[in-house]
Motif scaffolding. Structure first.
Motif, PDB file in Angstrom:
ATOM      1  N   ASN A  95      63.016  27.381   9.375  1.00  0.00           N
ATOM      2  CA  ASN A  95      63.914  26.368   8.827  1.00  0.00           C
ATOM      3  C   ASN A  95      64.245  25.306   9.878  1.00  0.00           C
ATOM      4  OD1 ASN A  95      64.182  27.599   6.258  1.00  0.00           O
ATOM      5  ND2 ASN A  95      65.638  29.076   7.122  1.00  0.00           N
ATOM      6  N   GLU A  96      64.489  24.085   9.390  1.00  0.00           N
ATOM      7  CA  GLU A  96      64.830  23.006  10.294  1.00  0.00           C
ATOM      8  C   GLU A  96      66.224  23.221  10.877  1.00  0.00           C
ATOM      9  OE1 GLU A  96      65.814  18.637   9.206  1.00  0.00           O
ATOM     10  OE2 GLU A  96      63.638  18.696   9.533  1.00  0.00           O
ATOM     11  N   ALA A  97      66.377  22.961  12.180  1.00  0.00           N
ATOM     12  CA  ALA A  97      67.669  23.164  12.834  1.00  0.00           C
ATOM     13  C   ALA A  97      67.835  22.149  13.956  1.00  0.00           C
ATOM     14  CB  ALA A  97      67.777  24.579  13.384  1.00  0.00           C
ATOM     15  N   SER A  98      69.095  21.849  14.281  1.00  0.00           N
ATOM     16  CA  SER A  98      69.418  20.909  15.354  1.00  0.00           C
ATOM     17  C   SER A  98      70.034  21.671  16.522  1.00  0.00           C
ATOM     18  CB  SER A  98      70.401  19.847  14.858  1.00  0.00           C
ATOM     19  OG  SER A  98      69.838  19.096  13.801  1.00  0.00           O
ATOM     20  N   TYR A  99      69.674  21.241  17.734  1.00  0.00           N
ATOM     21  CA  TYR A  99      70.169  21.901  18.932  1.00  0.00           C
ATOM     22  C   TYR A  99      70.619  20.850  19.934  1.00  0.00           C
ATOM     23  CZ  TYR A  99      67.096  25.455  16.891  1.00  0.00           C
ATOM     24  OH  TYR A  99      66.472  26.307  16.028  1.00  0.00           O
ATOM     25  N   THR A 100      71.615  21.199  20.723  1.00  0.00           N
ATOM     26  CA  THR A 100      71.948  20.398  21.901  1.00  0.00           C
ATOM     27  C   THR A 100      71.765  21.290  23.114  1.00  0.00           C
ATOM     28  OG1 THR A 100      74.302  20.970  21.843  1.00  0.00           O
ATOM     29  CG2 THR A 100      73.618  18.965  20.675  1.00  0.00           C
ATOM     30  N   ARG A 101      71.283  20.720  24.194  1.00  0.00           N
ATOM     31  CA  ARG A 101      70.977  21.506  25.387  1.00  0.00           C
ATOM     32  C   ARG A 101      72.228  22.203  25.922  1.00  0.00           C
ATOM     33  NH1 ARG A 101      69.252  19.334  31.345  1.00  0.00           N
ATOM     34  NH2 ARG A 101      68.728  21.356  32.223  1.00  0.00           N
ATOM     35  N   LEU A 102      72.072  23.446  26.307  1.00  0.00           N
ATOM     36  CA  LEU A 102      73.094  24.257  26.963  1.00  0.00           C
ATOM     37  C   LEU A 102      74.191  24.762  26.035  1.00  0.00           C
ATOM     38  CD1 LEU A 102      73.540  22.175  30.240  1.00  0.00           C
ATOM     39  CD2 LEU A 102      72.131  24.206  29.922  1.00  0.00           C
ATOM     40  N   ALA A 103      74.173  24.379  24.765  1.00  0.00           N
ATOM     41  CA  ALA A 103      75.215  24.860  23.852  1.00  0.00           C
ATOM     42  C   ALA A 103      75.182  26.373  23.736  1.00  0.00           C
ATOM     43  CB  ALA A 103      75.053  24.214  22.485  1.00  0.00           C
ATOM     44  N   ASP A 104      73.991  26.967  23.776  1.00  0.00           N
ATOM     45  CA  ASP A 104      73.901  28.413  23.655  1.00  0.00           C
ATOM     46  C   ASP A 104      74.561  29.135  24.826  1.00  0.00           C
ATOM     47  OD1 ASP A 104      71.961  27.421  25.349  1.00  0.00           O
ATOM     48  OD2 ASP A 104      70.472  28.943  24.853  1.00  0.00           O
ATOM     49  N   LYS A 105      74.656  28.461  25.999  1.00  0.00           N
ATOM     50  CA  LYS A 105      75.308  29.072  27.152  1.00  0.00           C
ATOM     51  C   LYS A 105      76.793  29.295  26.860  1.00  0.00           C
ATOM     52  CE  LYS A 105      74.294  27.823  31.316  1.00  0.00           C
ATOM     53  NZ  LYS A 105      73.619  29.024  31.834  1.00  0.00           N
ATOM     54  N   ASP A 106      77.424  28.313  26.202  1.00  0.00           N
ATOM     55  CA  ASP A 106      78.837  28.470  25.853  1.00  0.00           C
ATOM     56  C   ASP A 106      79.031  29.611  24.861  1.00  0.00           C
ATOM     57  OD1 ASP A 106      79.291  26.321  27.448  1.00  0.00           O
ATOM     58  OD2 ASP A 106      79.654  24.899  25.837  1.00  0.00           O
ATOM     59  N   LEU A 107      78.150  29.676  23.867  1.00  0.00           N
ATOM     60  CA  LEU A 107      78.272  30.712  22.843  1.00  0.00           C
ATOM     61  C   LEU A 107      78.033  32.097  23.434  1.00  0.00           C
ATOM     62  CD1 LEU A 107      76.431  28.888  19.931  1.00  0.00           C
ATOM     63  CD2 LEU A 107      78.879  28.933  20.443  1.00  0.00           C
ATOM     64  N   LYS A 108      77.139  32.192  24.407  1.00  0.00           N
ATOM     65  CA  LYS A 108      76.897  33.477  25.066  1.00  0.00           C
ATOM     66  C   LYS A 108      78.101  33.909  25.888  1.00  0.00           C
ATOM     67  CE  LYS A 108      71.877  32.993  25.330  1.00  0.00           C
ATOM     68  NZ  LYS A 108      70.708  32.768  26.228  1.00  0.00           N
ATOM     69  N   GLN A 109      78.893  32.932  26.341  1.00  0.00           N
ATOM     70  CA  GLN A 109      80.116  33.248  27.075  1.00  0.00           C
ATOM     71  C   GLN A 109      81.202  33.778  26.148  1.00  0.00           C
ATOM     72  OE1 GLN A 109      80.858  33.045  30.419  1.00  0.00           O
ATOM     73  NE2 GLN A 109      78.749  32.504  30.898  1.00  0.00           N
ATOM     74  N   GLY A 110      81.015  33.596  24.840  1.00  0.00           N
ATOM     75  CA  GLY A 110      81.984  34.090  23.882  1.00  0.00           C
ATOM     76  C   GLY A 110      82.771  33.012  23.155  1.00  0.00           C
ATOM     77  N   TYR A 111      82.578  31.735  23.532  1.00  0.00           N
ATOM     78  CA  TYR A 111      83.276  30.649  22.844  1.00  0.00           C
ATOM     79  C   TYR A 111      82.765  30.548  21.407  1.00  0.00           C
ATOM     80  CZ  TYR A 111      84.713  29.344  27.559  1.00  0.00           C
ATOM     81  OH  TYR A 111      85.241  29.365  28.826  1.00  0.00           O
ATOM     82  N   ARG A 112      83.655  30.161  20.504  1.00  0.00           N
ATOM     83  CA  ARG A 112      83.289  30.102  19.083  1.00  0.00           C
ATOM     84  C   ARG A 112      82.435  28.884  18.770  1.00  0.00           C
ATOM     85  NH1 ARG A 112      88.304  30.867  15.233  1.00  0.00           N
ATOM     86  NH2 ARG A 112      86.569  30.698  13.745  1.00  0.00           N
ATOM     87  N   TYR A 113      82.585  27.820  19.537  1.00  0.00           N
ATOM     88  CA  TYR A 113      81.822  26.600  19.283  1.00  0.00           C
ATOM     89  C   TYR A 113      81.712  25.775  20.562  1.00  0.00           C
ATOM     90  CZ  TYR A 113      86.473  24.463  19.189  1.00  0.00           C
ATOM     91  OH  TYR A 113      87.737  24.062  19.523  1.00  0.00           O
ATOM     92  N   ALA A 114      80.761  24.837  20.559  1.00  0.00           N
ATOM     93  CA  ALA A 114      80.594  23.864  21.637  1.00  0.00           C
ATOM     94  C   ALA A 114      80.348  22.515  20.981  1.00  0.00           C
ATOM     95  CB  ALA A 114      79.419  24.240  22.539  1.00  0.00           C
ATOM     96  N   GLU A 115      81.059  21.500  21.443  1.00  0.00           N
ATOM     97  CA  GLU A 115      80.949  20.163  20.866  1.00  0.00           C
ATOM     98  C   GLU A 115      80.404  19.193  21.912  1.00  0.00           C
ATOM     99  OE1 GLU A 115      84.710  20.257  17.786  1.00  0.00           O
ATOM    100  OE2 GLU A 115      85.118  19.956  19.923  1.00  0.00           O
ATOM    101  N   SER A 116      79.635  18.202  21.443  1.00  0.00           N
ATOM    102  CA  SER A 116      79.044  17.219  22.346  1.00  0.00           C
ATOM    103  C   SER A 116      79.039  15.846  21.700  1.00  0.00           C
ATOM    104  CB  SER A 116      77.603  17.601  22.703  1.00  0.00           C
ATOM    105  OG  SER A 116      77.536  18.846  23.353  1.00  0.00           O
ATOM    106  N   LEU A 117      79.232  14.825  22.525  1.00  0.00           N
ATOM    107  CA  LEU A 117      79.070  13.460  22.063  1.00  0.00           C
ATOM    108  C   LEU A 117      77.605  13.086  22.273  1.00  0.00           C
ATOM    109  CD1 LEU A 117      80.481  10.917  20.962  1.00  0.00           C
ATOM    110  CD2 LEU A 117      80.755  10.159  23.336  1.00  0.00           C
TER     111      LEU A 117
END
Length: 250
Positions: A95-117
């Motif tokens: 399936n098509e999906a959008s990613y921003t670099r390094l967002a998965d690092k925040d989620l692996k730390q346990g944060y519920r979300y990561a936001e980027s401009l």
């Protein structure tokens, strides 16, 4: 060191030696003789010389890691380099999906979300395109890959607002063989500065041994050695410093 690099260095040494001998045979003025020697020596490596001088002069004055205030949060909002590009591709399930670099690092730390401009978008194999005006993206944990159940994959989408109270602004500047990384963390509600981080890197030379016309970028990094860059401070925190300031809300 690559055979090609060695061959080009040998060729330059021969040409430079001929040029120096020509000048020394044609003039007896000491200034001209030593000037051509200096040019022959510095021409292939002036960027490395300047970068080295700048690095060791700036290191004790520039590097910084100061925390004035900490807070707890469920997510972090980012602006600036390394977080400002969204990539649209196929997920593990097709399936098509959008990613921003390094967002998965925040989620692996346990944060519920990561936001980027986001200021740049890349769609599949197409070239990068500017996002005008910039768009806020929010990333959350995407569907699990059955083959890698322990991995966290961020999945991002445009957001109508910024949920996090705190903003992390980062910037990377490259000058010659120097890379300067800075980060400022602030409270968006009152504008109060919470922390500052600064670091400086000096990249290894071509082949990792001797700088040879790296300022022309002729090798495009192909012949860079395995030598790690020299950094100040020694252990980089550029991608983790925010976790010391904006701690995960329990």
């Amino acid at each position: 060191m690559s055979v090609i690099v060695l061959g080009m260095m040998a060729l330059y040494l021969i040409v430079a030696s001929i040029a120096v001998l020509q000048v020394w045979n044609r003039t007896s003025k000491r200034l001209y003789r030593w000037l051509v020697v200096a040019v022959a020596v510095l021409l292939p490596s002036w960027d490395a010389v300047l970068s080295t001088v700048f690095f060791y002069a700036a290191c004790p004055l520039f590097s910084k890691a100061e925390i004035y205030e900490t807070a707890e949060t469920e997510g972090i909002y980012y602006e600036g380099d390394h977080r400002n590009k969204v990539t649209i591709s196929r997920n593990w399930d097709g399936n098509e999906a959008s990613y921003t670099r390094l967002a998965d690092k925040d989620l692996k730390q346990g944060y519920r979300y990561a936001e980027s401009l986001v200021t740049t978008k890349k769609y599949y194999e197409e070239k990068e395109a500017a996002v005008v005006p910039p768009q806020v993206y929010r990333c959350v944990a995407g569907p699990k890959d059955p083959k890698r159940p322990l991995e966290v994959f961020a999945q991002c989408a445009p957001a109508s607002d910024i949920r996090s109270r705190y903003v992390v602004k980062s910037k990377s500047i490259k000058i010659l063989l120097i890379e300067i990384n800075t980060m400022e963390i602030s409270d968006r509600l009152n504008g109060r500065l919470m922390a500052v981080y600064r670091e400086i890197f000096k990249s290894p030379h071509a082949g990792g041994i001797f700088p040879f016309f790296t300022w022309l970028n002729w090798d495009h990094g192909e012949f860079r050695g395995d030598t790690d860059p020299v950094s100040c401070p020694e252990a980089s925190q550029f991608f983790t410093f925010q976790y010391r300031v904006l701690k995960l809300k329990k």
